[in-house]
Design an enzyme around this catalytic site. Structure first.
Site, PDB file in Angstrom:
ATOM      1  N   LYS A 134       1.138  -1.108   0.115  1.00 43.44           N
ATOM      2  CA  LYS A 134      -0.353   0.436  -0.132  1.00 43.44           C
ATOM      3  C   LYS A 134       0.914   1.124   0.217  1.00 43.44           C
ATOM      4  O   LYS A 134       0.636   2.280  -0.650  1.00 43.44           O
ATOM      5  CB  LYS A 134      -0.447  -0.338   1.240  1.00 43.44           C
ATOM      6  CG  LYS A 134      -2.425  -0.453   0.952  1.00 43.44           C
ATOM      7  CD  LYS A 134      -3.434   0.185   1.369  1.00 43.44           C
ATOM      8  CE  LYS A 134      -3.621   1.050   1.807  1.00 43.44           C
ATOM      9  NZ  LYS A 134      -4.709   2.080   2.824  1.00 43.44           N
TER      10      LYS A 134
ATOM     11  N   GLU B 214      11.395  -4.120   4.101  1.00 52.86           N
ATOM     12  CA  GLU B 214      11.445  -5.472   3.530  1.00 52.86           C
ATOM     13  C   GLU B 214      11.143  -6.033   1.672  1.00 52.86           C
ATOM     14  O   GLU B 214      11.895  -6.819   1.533  1.00 52.86           O
ATOM     15  CB  GLU B 214      10.056  -7.055   4.195  1.00 52.86           C
ATOM     16  CG  GLU B 214      11.433  -6.481   5.780  1.00 52.86           C
ATOM     17  CD  GLU B 214      10.854  -5.790   6.379  1.00 52.86           C
ATOM     18  OE1 GLU B 214       9.964  -4.960   6.582  1.00 52.86           O
ATOM     19  OE2 GLU B 214      11.007  -5.854   7.596  1.00 52.86           O
TER      20      GLU B 214
ATOM     21  N   GLY C 160      -5.121  -1.775   5.287  1.00 55.71           N
ATOM     22  CA  GLY C 160      -4.465  -3.120   4.599  1.00 55.71           C
ATOM     23  C   GLY C 160      -4.800  -4.388   4.952  1.00 55.71           C
ATOM     24  O   GLY C 160      -4.581  -5.390   4.263  1.00 55.71           O
ATOM     25  N   ARG C 161      -5.068  -4.505   5.675  1.00 56.24           N
ATOM     26  CA  ARG C 161      -5.179  -5.822   6.582  1.00 56.24           C
ATOM     27  C   ARG C 161      -6.832  -6.478   6.491  1.00 56.24           C
ATOM     28  O   ARG C 161      -7.118  -7.583   6.507  1.00 56.24           O
ATOM     29  CB  ARG C 161      -5.510  -6.364   8.608  1.00 56.24           C
ATOM     30  CG  ARG C 161      -5.941  -4.785   9.095  1.00 56.24           C
ATOM     31  CD  ARG C 161      -5.065  -4.887   9.847  1.00 56.24           C
ATOM     32  NE  ARG C 161      -5.667  -3.953  11.088  1.00 56.24           N
ATOM     33  CZ  ARG C 161      -4.987  -2.763  11.151  1.00 56.24           C
ATOM     34  NH1 ARG C 161      -3.952  -2.069  10.375  1.00 56.24           N
ATOM     35  NH2 ARG C 161      -5.518  -1.197  11.601  1.00 56.24           N
TER      36      ARG C 161
ATOM     37  N   GLU D 138      -3.040  -6.467  14.879  1.00 52.10           N
ATOM     38  CA  GLU D 138      -2.622  -4.770  14.698  1.00 52.10           C
ATOM     39  C   GLU D 138      -3.641  -3.836  14.133  1.00 52.10           C
ATOM     40  O   GLU D 138      -4.035  -2.596  15.239  1.00 52.10           O
ATOM     41  CB  GLU D 138      -2.914  -5.002  13.410  1.00 52.10           C
ATOM     42  CG  GLU D 138      -1.713  -4.143  12.565  1.00 52.10           C
ATOM     43  CD  GLU D 138      -1.033  -3.893  11.875  1.00 52.10           C
ATOM     44  OE1 GLU D 138      -1.795  -3.784  10.332  1.00 52.10           O
ATOM     45  OE2 GLU D 138       0.243  -3.898  11.402  1.00 52.10           O
TER      46      GLU D 138
ATOM     47  N   HIS E 212      -0.401 -32.411  20.009  1.00 54.28           N
ATOM     48  CA  HIS E 212       0.457 -33.149  20.200  1.00 54.28           C
ATOM     49  C   HIS E 212       2.294 -32.063  20.544  1.00 54.28           C
ATOM     50  O   HIS E 212       3.014 -32.587  20.547  1.00 54.28           O
ATOM     51  CB  HIS E 212       0.825 -33.946  18.675  1.00 54.28           C
ATOM     52  CG  HIS E 212       0.188 -34.942  18.480  1.00 54.28           C
ATOM     53  ND1 HIS E 212      -0.172 -35.949  19.284  1.00 54.28           N
ATOM     54  CD2 HIS E 212      -1.318 -34.796  17.873  1.00 54.28           C
ATOM     55  CE1 HIS E 212      -1.327 -36.657  18.984  1.00 54.28           C
ATOM     56  NE2 HIS E 212      -2.225 -35.817  17.869  1.00 54.28           N
TER      57      HIS E 212
ATOM     58  N   LYS F 143      10.269   0.631  13.094  1.00 60.19           N
ATOM     59  CA  LYS F 143      11.191   1.315  12.135  1.00 60.19           C
ATOM     60  C   LYS F 143      11.986   2.269  12.047  1.00 60.19           C
ATOM     61  O   LYS F 143      13.236   1.960  11.838  1.00 60.19           O
ATOM     62  CB  LYS F 143       9.985   0.995  10.911  1.00 60.19           C
ATOM     63  CG  LYS F 143       8.814   0.725  10.684  1.00 60.19           C
ATOM     64  CD  LYS F 143       7.712   0.172   9.999  1.00 60.19           C
ATOM     65  CE  LYS F 143       6.320  -0.192   9.230  1.00 60.19           C
ATOM     66  NZ  LYS F 143       5.662   0.419   8.591  1.00 60.19           N
TER      67      LYS F 143
HETATM   68  O1  F6P Z   1       4.219  -2.575   9.001  1.00 63.30           O
HETATM   69  C1  F6P Z   1       2.752  -2.912   9.566  1.00 63.30           C
HETATM   70  C2  F6P Z   1       2.088  -2.368   7.654  1.00 63.30           C
HETATM   71  O2  F6P Z   1       2.176  -0.673   7.958  1.00 63.30           O
HETATM   72  C3  F6P Z   1       0.424  -3.430   8.280  1.00 63.30           C
HETATM   73  O3  F6P Z   1      -0.337  -2.367   8.749  1.00 63.30           O
HETATM   74  C4  F6P Z   1       0.687  -3.643   6.479  1.00 63.30           C
HETATM   75  O4  F6P Z   1       0.159  -4.515   6.217  1.00 63.30           O
HETATM   76  C5  F6P Z   1       1.845  -3.446   6.356  1.00 63.30           C
HETATM   77  O5  F6P Z   1       2.763  -2.872   7.333  1.00 63.30           O
HETATM   78  C6  F6P Z   1       2.621  -3.386   4.593  1.00 63.30           C
HETATM   79  O6  F6P Z   1       2.162  -2.451   4.109  1.00 63.30           O
HETATM   80  P1  F6P Z   1       2.838  -2.302   2.870  1.00 63.30           P
HETATM   81  O7  F6P Z   1       0.883  -2.914   2.303  1.00 63.30           O
HETATM   82  O8  F6P Z   1       2.680  -0.292   3.247  1.00 63.30           O
HETATM   83  O9  F6P Z   1       3.457  -2.533   2.580  1.00 63.30           O
END
Ligand code: F6P
Length: 512
Positions: A196, A202, A254-255, A340, A371, A478
């Site tokens: 987003k 990452e 995002g979620r 979150e 288990h 971050k």
């Molecule tokens: O760091 C948390 C977060 O912003 C989440 O809310 C989100 O789903 C995820 O990192 C990935 O964010 P993006 O879609 O901006 O890469």
């Protein structure tokens, strides 16, 4: 807390003093009561008969929801009101599956973008859309993390059926990237970069890895353009980059985004018809939530019971036990959705909350957990709440065994097992639990299930008067990580915080 809400809250505290210690067997003395504790919406059944409630508690919880204007706050959310108050945004994931808002222009845009997404996916699936190599795509590599990964992973893992193989990269651990890429060939791989913000470290690192991999493997710097899809809310960051671009409205968290263009890998893995069934299932739950009275509203009851457990029974953690084969990613997906969204400690008015909000959510799948950690469930010292999710459509003896175990574990976690002769065998039980039964784990029913949890989470946000749609807590880490990383890679860099700088310097000599 408004006076009438405070009065109801005090009433619940009085009721809870009894329910915290009542014997589990006292709750269903009359099996006829079962019918009042089971809610079915089409192929999805919510059985809350093993919750520590009686009619008086249920009535008072519903009264609390009404006093907090829960039904109208849900309607206003669906309509497009500003419910994400800290970012001054609405939360319109419901519109992505066709549930109308009061803004026809937004709804039309949602329909247009879904049509464009389906056109693109159809062209990939039927082989018209080809790689730079002119070959048809056989594999999809999805790069994303958190809400740009978990829903996609869950649904592809649960429902994939087309000829495309979807692979996922979330963490940028080189060994994981290497293992994923070694199974792929650039000539037949479609790369999706989903973010987003389009700034998540990452995802940007993985994107760079894949660009380098593509260039090394194909000898072309710009070959990736034909094999690349970017999905983001950040048009400015995408603008000058190659590939096919799909936009996600800022109003889609995002979620909560798997129903939007973020759902492209799901569409490619399930095919158009099943993706549309997924959306239709979610939209069906939207209509249920909009129209059902609170006491017959699956999402509202789900949320009220969670509030009762956290704030009155005193559960300290919540466990999702997925006994529906192939829903192994459901606990991880719900972990982000619930924690979150609801891991907050100030109200939308900036006041420190007067009570607990969501507890830690974790879980596991099928009989593996039995288990590994079910000993803790049955003889540990903590009181927990749980959701057992089971699939009734058993096609084999093995699947019947999984269903039988879900019902057995659910029963024992609540009713326990009295053993006065051998204390080490005694199981106290009393852990409140909801059983979610799926007639079948198909696309429509899973769409209903995920939407149910989304509305449970939003309802808890309204009940606790917190914002379930922002996530400011993740930003500080971050910033610090960026600083530490600079110090780890440049010994001359001094971290602003002197204590942190001293700690990092202690570690540096040992860092290889
Ligand atoms: O760091 C948390 C977060 O912003 C989440 O809310 C989100 O789903 C995820 O990192 C990935 O964010 P993006 O879609 O901006 O890469």
């Amino acid at each position: 807390m408004a006076p009438d809400v405070a009065r109801i809250w005090r009433r619940l505290e009085v009721l809870a003093s009894d329910h915290r210690t009542r014997k589990p067997s006292s709750y269903l003395a009359n099996p006829d009561q079962l019918d009042d504790r089971i809610l079915s919406v089409e192929g999805l059944t919510l059985d809350w008969s093993l919750q520590r409630v009686d009619d008086e508690v249920v009535k008072t919880l519903v009264e609390l929801g009404d006093a907090m204007s829960l039904p109208s706050r849900l309607r206003n959310q669906f309509a497009g009101d500003i419910v994400n108050t800290s970012e001054q945004r609405s939360a319109l994931h419901t519109a992505m599956r066709g549930t109308p808002t009061t803004q026809e222009s937004f709804d039309q845009e949602a329909r247009n973008s879904r049509d464009e997404l389906i056109r693109f996916a159809t062209s990939v699936l039927d082989g018209h859309m080809r790689s730079y190599s002119q070959a048809a795509f056989t594999d999809v590599l999805h790069i994303g993390i958190g809400g740009s990964h978990l829903g996609q992973k869950l649904l592809c893992d649960a429902l994939a059926s087309t000829r495309l193989n979807v692979h996922f990269l979330s963490s940028s651990q080189p060994v994981l990237v290497h293992d994923t890429l070694k199974a792929l060939h650039p000539a037949t791989t479609l790369v999706i970069v989903a973010s987003k913000s389009f700034t998540t470290p990452e995802t940007q690192q993985n994107f760079q890895f894949v660009k380098n991999w593509f260039a090394e493997q194909t000898g072309q710097r710009d070959g990736l353009a034909r094999n690349l899809v970017l999905i983001s809310s950040n048009a400015a960051r995408m603008k000058h980059l190659p590939g096919q671009h799909f936009a996600v409205p800022q109003e889609i968290g995002g979620r909560f985004s798997v129903w939007s263009a973020m759902g492209l890998p799901v569409l490619l893995a399930l095919g158009v018809q099943r993706f549309e069934q997924l959306l239709a299932g979610a939209s069906h739950i939207d209509q249920h939530v909009l129209t059902a009275p609170s006491s017959e509203n699956a999402a509202v009851m789900f949320a009220l019971l969670a509030l009762w457990n956290v704030n009155f029974i005193g559960t300290t953690t919540h466990i999702v036990l997925s006994y529906a084969p192939t829903l192994r990613w459901l606990p991880a997906y719900l972990q982000q959705l619930e924690m979150e969204s609801l891991g907050k400690s100030v109200t939308i008015d900036g006041e420190v909350v007067e009570h607990d909000t969501v507890s830690a959510v974790w879980g596991g799948e099928e009989t593996d957990g039995q288990h590994a950690w079910h000993q803790w469930l049955h003889q540990g010292t903590h009181t927990y709440s749980s959701d057992f999710i089971a699939n009734l459509a058993c096609q084999s003896d093995e699947e019947s065994w999984i269903l039988a175990n879900s019902l057995a574990q659910h029963h024992v976690s609540f009713f326990g097992h009295e053993d006065t002769e051998s204390p080490e065998k005694h199981i106290r039980g009393g852990h409140p639990s909801t059983l979610i039964l799926l007639d079948r784990a198909d696309a429509r029913t899973l769409g209903m299930l995920l939407a149910l949890y989304e509305h449970k989470v939003a309802s808890l946000g309204y009940l606790w008067n917190i914002n379930p749609f922002d996530q400011w807590g993740v930003e500080r880490g971050k910033v610090i990580a960026e600083e530490i990383n600079r110090a780890l890679t440049d010994a001359n860099h001094t971290v602003t915080d002197a204590l942190l700088d001293a700690r990092v310097r202690k570690i540096l000599p040992r860092q290889k």
